[in-house]
Design a protein around this motif. Structure first.
Motif, short mmCIF file in Angstrom:
data_model
loop_
_atom_site.label_atom_id
_atom_site.label_comp_id
_atom_site.label_asym_id
_atom_site.label_seq_id
_atom_site.Cartn_x
_atom_site.Cartn_y
_atom_site.Cartn_z
N PHE A 177 0.83 -1.05 -0.02
CA PHE A 177 -0.16 0.09 -0.07
C PHE A 177 0.88 1.22 -0.07
CE2 PHE A 177 -2.29 3.52 2.36
CZ PHE A 177 -3.44 3.47 1.48
N ASP A 178 0.59 2.09 -0.88
CA ASP A 178 1.29 3.52 -0.99
C ASP A 178 0.49 4.52 -0.84
OD1 ASP A 178 2.73 5.58 -1.72
OD2 ASP A 178 3.35 5.09 -3.87
N PRO A 179 0.56 5.31 0.50
CA PRO A 179 -0.30 6.11 0.84
C PRO A 179 -0.36 7.44 -0.24
CG PRO A 179 1.55 6.10 2.26
CD PRO A 179 1.65 4.95 1.48
N ALA A 180 1.00 7.71 -0.87
CA ALA A 180 1.02 8.89 -1.58
C ALA A 180 0.09 8.47 -3.02
CB ALA A 180 2.42 8.86 -2.04
N VAL A 231 -3.06 7.97 -2.51
CA VAL A 231 -4.67 8.11 -2.11
C VAL A 231 -4.74 9.66 -2.56
CG1 VAL A 231 -6.12 8.28 -0.22
CG2 VAL A 231 -4.38 6.52 -0.39
N LYS A 232 -6.07 9.72 -3.00
CA LYS A 232 -6.51 11.20 -3.51
C LYS A 232 -7.53 11.72 -2.44
CE LYS A 232 -5.81 10.00 -8.42
NZ LYS A 232 -6.59 9.92 -9.78
N VAL A 262 -10.75 11.12 2.73
CA VAL A 262 -11.03 9.99 1.80
C VAL A 262 -11.93 8.96 2.57
CG1 VAL A 262 -9.06 8.67 2.66
CG2 VAL A 262 -9.97 8.37 0.09
N PRO A 263 -13.15 8.50 1.54
CA PRO A 263 -13.84 7.51 2.23
C PRO A 263 -13.22 6.13 2.63
CG PRO A 263 -14.73 8.50 0.16
CD PRO A 263 -13.25 8.96 0.24
N ALA A 264 -13.36 5.58 3.68
CA ALA A 264 -12.73 4.41 4.14
C ALA A 264 -13.86 3.52 4.41
CB ALA A 264 -11.79 4.60 5.44
N ASP A 274 -9.17 4.38 -8.79
CA ASP A 274 -8.81 5.72 -8.90
C ASP A 274 -8.08 6.41 -7.80
OD1 ASP A 274 -10.17 5.97 -11.33
OD2 ASP A 274 -12.33 5.94 -10.24
N GLY A 275 -7.92 5.68 -6.69
CA GLY A 275 -7.29 6.02 -5.56
C GLY A 275 -8.00 7.17 -4.62
#
Length: 215
Positions: free
Chosen positions: A5-8, A10-11, A18-20, A81-82
């Motif tokens: 998982f790359d947090p960078a 995430v949009k 961001v919805p989780a 889409d992130g």
């Protein structure tokens, strides 16, 4: 927790959120839909427990901080889409403020498939472990612990053998159902998803170079 998982990627939206989607890693049932800001996501990754952002209170919060119903994070994924993330967790109790396992009411399936009852039963077992309703036999098993569950698995296995030796289809059907139920309780106690057992069967077929269902 998964390391890909790359947090960078995430949009975050215009509100820096961001919805989780929070999902039980074992039963695969969706527990709740919440939101994270960048700090909540960072804490979730570093602490390996669910941290969220409350839009109504406008503050960061640690799931289970007051109730003790923390969620141990096993994996995080983002969508194509992130702009949404899926957080898979092992819940240490109910996810909802109502004291229920999930914030979502159980859906009714109009056209169940052959194994839908297994999915349903796995979900019920997960709910019972989280909510511990009084008078529930499943609650009793979880309260008594592993030794009691193992004893019941052993007893039901023996009952299946006896039923088969008796050539009684009714008895065998009944005892096999009991064994499957107790196996699902054991898998839940061990936090081993049924999916991994099914994957093991798939891998065995692949190793044998045979198609689905062949032995």
């Amino acid at each position: 927790m998964n390391v890909t998982f790359d947090p960078a990627k995430v949009k975050f939206d215009e509100n820096a959120l961001v919805p989780a989607i929070i999902q039980d890693a074992v039963s695969k049932e969706v527990l709740t839909l919440a939101y994270m800001n960048q700090e909540a996501l960072s804490l979730t990754i570093s602490k390996e427990e669910t941290w969220l952002y409350s839009r109504s209170r406008r503050k960061l919060w640690h799931k289970g901080e007051t109730s003790g119903n923390v969620q141990k994070v096993t994996a995080i994924h983002y969508d194509c889409d992130g702009d949404a993330i899926l957080v898979q967790v092992i819940p240490m109790g109910p996810a909802c403020h109502r004291g229920t396992y999930s914030c979502f009411d159980k859906a009714v399936t109009a056209a169940p498939d052959r194994f839908s009852v297994i999915n349903w039963l796995e979900s019920v077992v997960a709910r019972r472990e989280a909510e511990r309703p009084e008078g529930s036999y499943t609650t009793y098993l979880f309260t008594k612990g592993l030794d009691k569950i193992l004893k019941k698995v052993g007893e039901e296995s023996a009952e299946v053998i006896i039923a088969a030796k008796n050539r009684s289809a009714d008895e065998l059907r009944h005892e096999t159902a009991d064994l499957l139920y107790h196996l699902l309780v054991l898998l839940r106690e061990q936090k081993l998803p049924l999916d991994e057992v099914l994957r093991e069967l798939e891998e065995r077929n692949v190793k044998n170079g045979k198609s689905h269902g062949e032995n």
